[in-house]
Design a protein around this motif. Structure first.
Motif, PDB file in Angstrom:
ATOM      1  N   GLN A  39      21.165   7.405  73.851  1.00  0.00           N
ATOM      2  CA  GLN A  39      21.308   8.148  72.588  1.00  0.00           C
ATOM      3  C   GLN A  39      22.104   7.327  71.588  1.00  0.00           C
ATOM      4  N   LEU A  40      21.482   7.083  70.438  1.00  0.00           N
ATOM      5  CA  LEU A  40      22.083   6.248  69.397  1.00  0.00           C
ATOM      6  C   LEU A  40      22.256   7.030  68.109  1.00  0.00           C
ATOM      7  N   ASN A  41      23.433   6.917  67.519  1.00  0.00           N
ATOM      8  CA  ASN A  41      23.644   7.415  66.162  1.00  0.00           C
ATOM      9  C   ASN A  41      23.402   6.243  65.221  1.00  0.00           C
ATOM     10  N   ALA A  42      22.199   6.177  64.657  1.00  0.00           N
ATOM     11  CA  ALA A  42      21.816   5.032  63.830  1.00  0.00           C
ATOM     12  C   ALA A  42      22.724   4.871  62.614  1.00  0.00           C
ATOM     13  N   GLN A  43      23.327   5.967  62.157  1.00  0.00           N
ATOM     14  CA  GLN A  43      24.190   5.889  60.981  1.00  0.00           C
ATOM     15  C   GLN A  43      25.459   5.074  61.248  1.00  0.00           C
ATOM     16  N   ARG A  44      25.791   4.878  62.527  1.00  0.00           N
ATOM     17  CA  ARG A  44      26.966   4.092  62.899  1.00  0.00           C
ATOM     18  C   ARG A  44      26.582   2.713  63.446  1.00  0.00           C
ATOM     19  N   CYS A  45      25.305   2.469  63.619  1.00  0.00           N
ATOM     20  CA  CYS A  45      24.835   1.239  64.259  1.00  0.00           C
ATOM     21  C   CYS A  45      24.900   0.065  63.275  1.00  0.00           C
ATOM     22  N   ILE A  46      25.527  -1.038  63.682  1.00  0.00           N
ATOM     23  CA  ILE A  46      25.653  -2.192  62.797  1.00  0.00           C
ATOM     24  C   ILE A  46      24.289  -2.734  62.403  1.00  0.00           C
ATOM     25  N   ALA A  47      23.335  -2.702  63.338  1.00  0.00           N
ATOM     26  CA  ALA A  47      21.989  -3.178  63.011  1.00  0.00           C
ATOM     27  C   ALA A  47      21.420  -2.404  61.823  1.00  0.00           C
ATOM     28  N   ILE A  65      25.373 -15.001  60.743  1.00  0.00           N
ATOM     29  CA  ILE A  65      24.405 -15.048  61.838  1.00  0.00           C
ATOM     30  C   ILE A  65      23.362 -13.946  61.666  1.00  0.00           C
ATOM     31  N   PHE A  66      22.104 -14.319  61.801  1.00  0.00           N
ATOM     32  CA  PHE A  66      21.012 -13.356  61.892  1.00  0.00           C
ATOM     33  C   PHE A  66      20.841 -13.009  63.373  1.00  0.00           C
ATOM     34  N   CYS A  67      20.559 -11.755  63.667  1.00  0.00           N
ATOM     35  CA  CYS A  67      20.362 -11.358  65.058  1.00  0.00           C
ATOM     36  C   CYS A  67      19.137 -12.067  65.640  1.00  0.00           C
ATOM     37  N   ARG A  68      19.069 -12.119  66.958  1.00  0.00           N
ATOM     38  CA  ARG A  68      18.002 -12.846  67.643  1.00  0.00           C
ATOM     39  C   ARG A  68      16.612 -12.329  67.288  1.00  0.00           C
ATOM     40  N   ALA A  69      16.498 -11.048  67.008  1.00  0.00           N
ATOM     41  CA  ALA A  69      15.192 -10.467  66.671  1.00  0.00           C
ATOM     42  C   ALA A  69      14.684 -10.924  65.314  1.00  0.00           C
ATOM     43  N   SER A  70      15.489 -11.719  64.592  1.00  0.00           N
ATOM     44  CA  SER A  70      15.045 -12.248  63.305  1.00  0.00           C
ATOM     45  C   SER A  70      14.905 -13.765  63.337  1.00  0.00           C
ATOM     46  N   TRP A  71      14.964 -14.348  64.522  1.00  0.00           N
ATOM     47  CA  TRP A  71      14.790 -15.798  64.611  1.00  0.00           C
ATOM     48  C   TRP A  71      13.311 -16.163  64.511  1.00  0.00           C
ATOM     49  N   GLY A  72      13.025 -17.275  63.859  1.00  0.00           N
ATOM     50  CA  GLY A  72      11.644 -17.738  63.765  1.00  0.00           C
ATOM     51  C   GLY A  72      10.803 -16.892  62.824  1.00  0.00           C
ATOM     52  N   MET A  73       9.507 -16.847  63.104  1.00  0.00           N
ATOM     53  CA  MET A  73       8.567 -16.112  62.262  1.00  0.00           C
ATOM     54  C   MET A  73       8.754 -14.598  62.404  1.00  0.00           C
ATOM     55  N   ASP A  74       8.468 -13.885  61.338  1.00  0.00           N
ATOM     56  CA  ASP A  74       8.522 -12.418  61.348  1.00  0.00           C
ATOM     57  C   ASP A  74       7.601 -11.886  62.449  1.00  0.00           C
ATOM     58  N   TYR A  75       8.214 -11.183  63.393  1.00  0.00           N
ATOM     59  CA  TYR A  75       7.444 -10.725  64.565  1.00  0.00           C
ATOM     60  C   TYR A  75       6.357  -9.717  64.198  1.00  0.00           C
ATOM     61  N   HIS A  76       6.512  -9.006  63.101  1.00  0.00           N
ATOM     62  CA  HIS A  76       5.471  -8.061  62.695  1.00  0.00           C
ATOM     63  C   HIS A  76       4.130  -8.784  62.528  1.00  0.00           C
ATOM     64  N   HIS A  77       4.184  -9.928  61.863  1.00  0.00           N
ATOM     65  CA  HIS A  77       2.957 -10.692  61.625  1.00  0.00           C
ATOM     66  C   HIS A  77       2.391 -11.247  62.931  1.00  0.00           C
ATOM     67  N   VAL A  78       3.271 -11.759  63.778  1.00  0.00           N
ATOM     68  CA  VAL A  78       2.823 -12.372  65.037  1.00  0.00           C
ATOM     69  C   VAL A  78       2.174 -11.337  65.940  1.00  0.00           C
ATOM     70  N   VAL A 136      25.021 -11.177  59.200  1.00  0.00           N
ATOM     71  CA  VAL A 136      24.358 -10.945  57.919  1.00  0.00           C
ATOM     72  C   VAL A 136      23.113 -10.081  58.093  1.00  0.00           C
ATOM     73  N   TYR A 137      22.637  -9.974  59.342  1.00  0.00           N
ATOM     74  CA  TYR A 137      21.499  -9.094  59.615  1.00  0.00           C
ATOM     75  C   TYR A 137      21.472  -8.767  61.100  1.00  0.00           C
ATOM     76  N   GLY A 138      21.502  -7.472  61.398  1.00  0.00           N
ATOM     77  CA  GLY A 138      21.339  -7.029  62.774  1.00  0.00           C
ATOM     78  C   GLY A 138      22.582  -7.198  63.623  1.00  0.00           C
ATOM     79  N   CYS A 139      22.449  -6.793  64.887  1.00  0.00           N
ATOM     80  CA  CYS A 139      23.561  -6.876  65.842  1.00  0.00           C
ATOM     81  C   CYS A 139      22.985  -7.017  67.245  1.00  0.00           C
TER      82      CYS A 139
END
Length: 379
Positions: free
Chosen positions: A208-216, A95-108, A237-240
């Motif tokens: 407060q997030l420790n990114a080194q432990r974040c699944i995303a 599963i890809f996380c929801r933020a990766s569904w559809g077109m790349d949001y950076h471009h949009v 397979v990508y993100g959380c």
């Protein structure tokens, strides 16, 4: 047209081009954020993907001469997928996380910001503007919070009353003195569901997030995933999305109105085994339009192997055994060795025993030896 009229007109134009929310704030320094970022840096909680210069992340005037205001935009993305395919024995899916569904949001979002810049230039030809989405120096969430888009939640997302936390953010620094919007008050209250549900304890405390432990973050890293986190990746397979899906403020927020982000079920929940032998070209042709492809195929294929281990998918062992010998990437071979150990079949053990005879990478050999030693103790 004066500034107040232009501001009202911009809001109307933004809505007409598909921007779900727009807010305005000053270009004043983000002083509180600066202190928090310094603390994050000291603790080693940063991901490494962000801008390293904290001054640039918190001082808009360093990014645009005579900066006066910042526009923040939000575009909602879907949390629900119609026609979601179901995995089954022998055909397991990631599963890809929801933020990766559809077109790349950076471009949009960049396209929307470009349209806003052109619109403003029509009225103020001498206006200075600088737009960014996610990869810019500024912290999108800090800008959005101060611009009244939503509040900064305990799960480190911006939560909007209309769309929950399922929103992409972008911003534009400008030298136009727009009237700032009022920041939104925190509405998380005493709720700690996101902190309690985080699979790896990456959310240290609210906000407060420790990114080194974040699944995303871990799913995007190109390095071997530390052993303590491998089983927690699940079939991602990508993100959380865990800290978002448990959030009560996201209940009933489906956000199906943006055509650009409509998910393609077979891509957002892909079959795992076919992913393992994709070439770079095949990967780009299939997944290149999704934001989850930005790190290339290597992390995705590594994560797919972990997902097969999560399912203990014995049907994948022949493919994994072949790659254990033939794949030139040590990270992939090491991950396969661990996965075969988790699947636990005699065929997998035999594959490791054969492969270790020709393995030259010390870290991969270590993974293989660990599996074989564990198997021997069980016997």
């Amino acid at each position: 047209m004066n500034v107040a009229q232009l501001q009202k007109s911009i809001k109307e134009y933004a809505a007409s081009i598909g921007i779900d929310k727009i807010g305005f704030t000053t270009a004043a320094p983000f002083l509180e954020l600066k202190n928090r970022l310094r603390r994050q840096q000291e603790l080693g909680y940063q991901s490494g993907f962000e801008e390293s210069d904290i001054e640039k992340r918190t001082e808009p005037v360093l990014l645009l001469d005579r900066a006066e205001s910042i526009l923040s935009i939000a575009i909602a993305y879907p949390s629900k997928m119609e026609g979601s395919p179901k995995g089954k024995r022998g055909e397991r899916r990631g599963i890809f996380c929801r933020a990766s569904w559809g077109m790349d949001y950076h471009h949009v979002l960049r396209e929307k910001l470009q349209l806003l810049e052109e619109y403003i230039s029509e009225w103020l030809p001498d206006a200075k503007m600088r737009s960014m989405v996610d990869t810019g120096e500024l912290v999108d969430r800090a800008v959005a919070q101060r611009a009244g888009i939503g509040w900064s939640a305990k799960n480190c997302s911006i939560i909007t009353p209309e769309f929950g936390s399922y929103v992409y953010l972008g911003e534009m620094i400008t030298n136009i003195p727009f009237e700032p919007d009022i920041p939104m008050e925190d509405q998380c209250g005493d709720c700690t569901l996101c902190l309690d549900a985080c699979p790896t304890g990456a959310l240290i405390q609210g906000g407060q997030l420790n990114a080194q432990r974040c699944i995303a973050f871990l799913t995007q890293s190109k390095k071997p995933i530390p052993e303590e986190f491998r089983a927690k990746i699940g079939n991602r397979v990508y993100g959380c999305d865990t800290c978002q899906t448990v959030c009560p403020k996201n209940k009933g927020k489906y956000n199906l109105h943006q055509p650009s982000f409509e998910p393609e079920p077979e891509l957002t929940k892909p079959l795992l085994v076919p992913m393992l032998n994709l070439s770079n070209r095949e990967f780009k042709e299939t997944y290149g339009h999704m934001s989850g492809s930005w790190r290339g195929k290597n992390p995705i294929q590594r994560n797919a192997i972990l997902a097969l281990a999560h399912f203990k998918d014995e049907s994948s062992v022949p493919v994994l055994a072949e790659l254990l010998v033939k794949d030139p990437r040590p990270v992939i071979r090491g991950t396969i060795a661990w996965a075969l150990g988790e699947i636990g079949s005699s065929e997998g053990k035999a594959a490791i025993e054969r492969a270790i005879l020709q393995e030259e990478d010390p870290e991969v050999r270590m993974e293989m030896e660990k599996v074989l030693e564990t198997n021997q103790r069980k016997c």
